[in-house]
Design a protein around this motif. Structure first.
Motif, PDB file in Angstrom:
ATOM      1  N   ALA A  15       0.837  -1.205   0.000  1.00  0.00           N
ATOM      2  CA  ALA A  15       0.000   0.000   0.000  1.00  0.00           C
ATOM      3  C   ALA A  15       0.872   1.255   0.000  1.00  0.00           C
ATOM      4  O   ALA A  15       0.596   2.214  -0.727  1.00  0.00           O
ATOM      5  N   TYR A  16       1.932   1.242   0.791  1.00  0.00           N
ATOM      6  CA  TYR A  16       2.827   2.391   0.836  1.00  0.00           C
ATOM      7  C   TYR A  16       3.490   2.606  -0.523  1.00  0.00           C
ATOM      8  O   TYR A  16       3.522   3.726  -1.035  1.00  0.00           O
ATOM      9  N   LEU A  17       4.031   1.548  -1.109  1.00  0.00           N
ATOM     10  CA  LEU A  17       4.743   1.680  -2.385  1.00  0.00           C
ATOM     11  C   LEU A  17       3.826   2.183  -3.497  1.00  0.00           C
ATOM     12  O   LEU A  17       4.260   2.945  -4.363  1.00  0.00           O
ATOM     13  N   LYS A  18       2.568   1.783  -3.475  1.00  0.00           N
ATOM     14  CA  LYS A  18       1.642   2.211  -4.529  1.00  0.00           C
ATOM     15  C   LYS A  18       1.195   3.660  -4.364  1.00  0.00           C
ATOM     16  O   LYS A  18       0.580   4.215  -5.272  1.00  0.00           O
ATOM     17  N   CYS A  32       3.506   6.097  -2.640  1.00  0.00           N
ATOM     18  CA  CYS A  32       4.621   6.982  -2.285  1.00  0.00           C
ATOM     19  C   CYS A  32       5.170   7.723  -3.503  1.00  0.00           C
ATOM     20  O   CYS A  32       5.137   7.223  -4.616  1.00  0.00           O
ATOM     21  N   ARG A  33       5.659   8.909  -3.262  1.00  0.00           N
ATOM     22  CA  ARG A  33       6.205   9.742  -4.332  1.00  0.00           C
ATOM     23  C   ARG A  33       7.683   9.443  -4.603  1.00  0.00           C
ATOM     24  O   ARG A  33       8.215   9.837  -5.617  1.00  0.00           O
ATOM     25  N   GLU A  34       8.334   8.751  -3.684  1.00  0.00           N
ATOM     26  CA  GLU A  34       9.756   8.462  -3.853  1.00  0.00           C
ATOM     27  C   GLU A  34      10.049   7.604  -5.080  1.00  0.00           C
ATOM     28  O   GLU A  34      11.141   7.679  -5.642  1.00  0.00           O
ATOM     29  N   LEU A  35       9.097   6.800  -5.515  1.00  0.00           N
ATOM     30  CA  LEU A  35       9.333   5.920  -6.662  1.00  0.00           C
ATOM     31  C   LEU A  35       9.613   6.684  -7.955  1.00  0.00           C
ATOM     32  O   LEU A  35      10.246   6.134  -8.857  1.00  0.00           O
ATOM     33  N   VAL A  36       9.187   7.922  -8.048  1.00  0.00           N
ATOM     34  CA  VAL A  36       9.448   8.689  -9.276  1.00  0.00           C
ATOM     35  C   VAL A  36      10.945   8.872  -9.505  1.00  0.00           C
ATOM     36  O   VAL A  36      11.366   9.102 -10.640  1.00  0.00           O
ATOM     37  N   ARG A  37      11.746   8.716  -8.482  1.00  0.00           N
ATOM     38  CA  ARG A  37      13.205   8.830  -8.653  1.00  0.00           C
ATOM     39  C   ARG A  37      13.766   7.688  -9.489  1.00  0.00           C
ATOM     40  O   ARG A  37      14.865   7.796 -10.014  1.00  0.00           O
ATOM     41  N   PHE A  38      13.023   6.588  -9.620  1.00  0.00           N
ATOM     42  CA  PHE A  38      13.448   5.475 -10.470  1.00  0.00           C
ATOM     43  C   PHE A  38      13.030   5.678 -11.928  1.00  0.00           C
ATOM     44  O   PHE A  38      13.486   4.963 -12.808  1.00  0.00           O
ATOM     45  N   ASP A  84       3.055   2.873 -13.510  1.00  0.00           N
ATOM     46  CA  ASP A  84       1.939   1.939 -13.684  1.00  0.00           C
ATOM     47  C   ASP A  84       1.863   1.064 -12.434  1.00  0.00           C
ATOM     48  O   ASP A  84       2.616   0.105 -12.294  1.00  0.00           O
ATOM     49  N   ASN A  85       0.965   1.406 -11.510  1.00  0.00           N
ATOM     50  CA  ASN A  85       0.850   0.662 -10.260  1.00  0.00           C
ATOM     51  C   ASN A  85       0.468  -0.794 -10.475  1.00  0.00           C
ATOM     52  O   ASN A  85       0.787  -1.653  -9.658  1.00  0.00           O
ATOM     53  N   TYR A 126       7.406  -6.031  -5.854  1.00  0.00           N
ATOM     54  CA  TYR A 126       8.535  -5.853  -4.948  1.00  0.00           C
ATOM     55  C   TYR A 126       8.884  -7.185  -4.306  1.00  0.00           C
ATOM     56  O   TYR A 126       8.059  -8.097  -4.232  1.00  0.00           O
ATOM     57  N   ALA A 127      10.121  -7.291  -3.890  1.00  0.00           N
ATOM     58  CA  ALA A 127      10.597  -8.475  -3.174  1.00  0.00           C
ATOM     59  C   ALA A 127      11.380  -8.010  -1.960  1.00  0.00           C
ATOM     60  O   ALA A 127      12.174  -7.070  -2.052  1.00  0.00           O
ATOM     61  N   ILE A 128      11.145  -8.657  -0.854  1.00  0.00           N
ATOM     62  CA  ILE A 128      11.887  -8.337   0.362  1.00  0.00           C
ATOM     63  C   ILE A 128      13.230  -9.054   0.294  1.00  0.00           C
ATOM     64  O   ILE A 128      13.292 -10.273   0.164  1.00  0.00           O
TER      65      ILE A 128
END
Length: 84
Positions: A6-9, A11-17, A25-26, A31-33
């Motif tokens: 839920a956080y990853l979908k 969060c704004r930090e992902l735009v850095r990738f 595209d959510n 993701y993998a731990i």
């Protein structure tokens, strides 16, 4: 949906990738731990960046990936994220 997903979908930090100022595209987000303890998680993230045409249609997809360190509170909610 887990608290991490839920956080990853949202969060704004992902735009850095993203490499070309497209949209995340959510539906393609995975993701993998890699490592975790009770208050910290290292995750590898992969998703598609959607690139748009001038007419508003989807033009292309670019694969994006990276790693983040997530700090968790005692309830397992993300309280801080660091791009690695």
């Amino acid at each position: 949906m887990s608290a991490i997903e839920a956080y990853l979908k949202s969060c704004r930090e992902l735009v850095r990738f993203c490499s070309q100022s497209g949209w995340i595209d959510n539906d393609s987000l995975h993701y993998a731990i890699v490592w975790q303890n009770e208050d910290e998680v290292l995750v590898e993230i992969e998703f598609d960046e959607l690139l748009m045409q001038g007419t508003g249609g989807s033009a292309d997809r670019v694969s994006c990936f990276g790693q983040m360190r997530l700090l968790l509170d005692r309830f397992g909610r993300v309280v801080q994220a660091d791009i690695l």
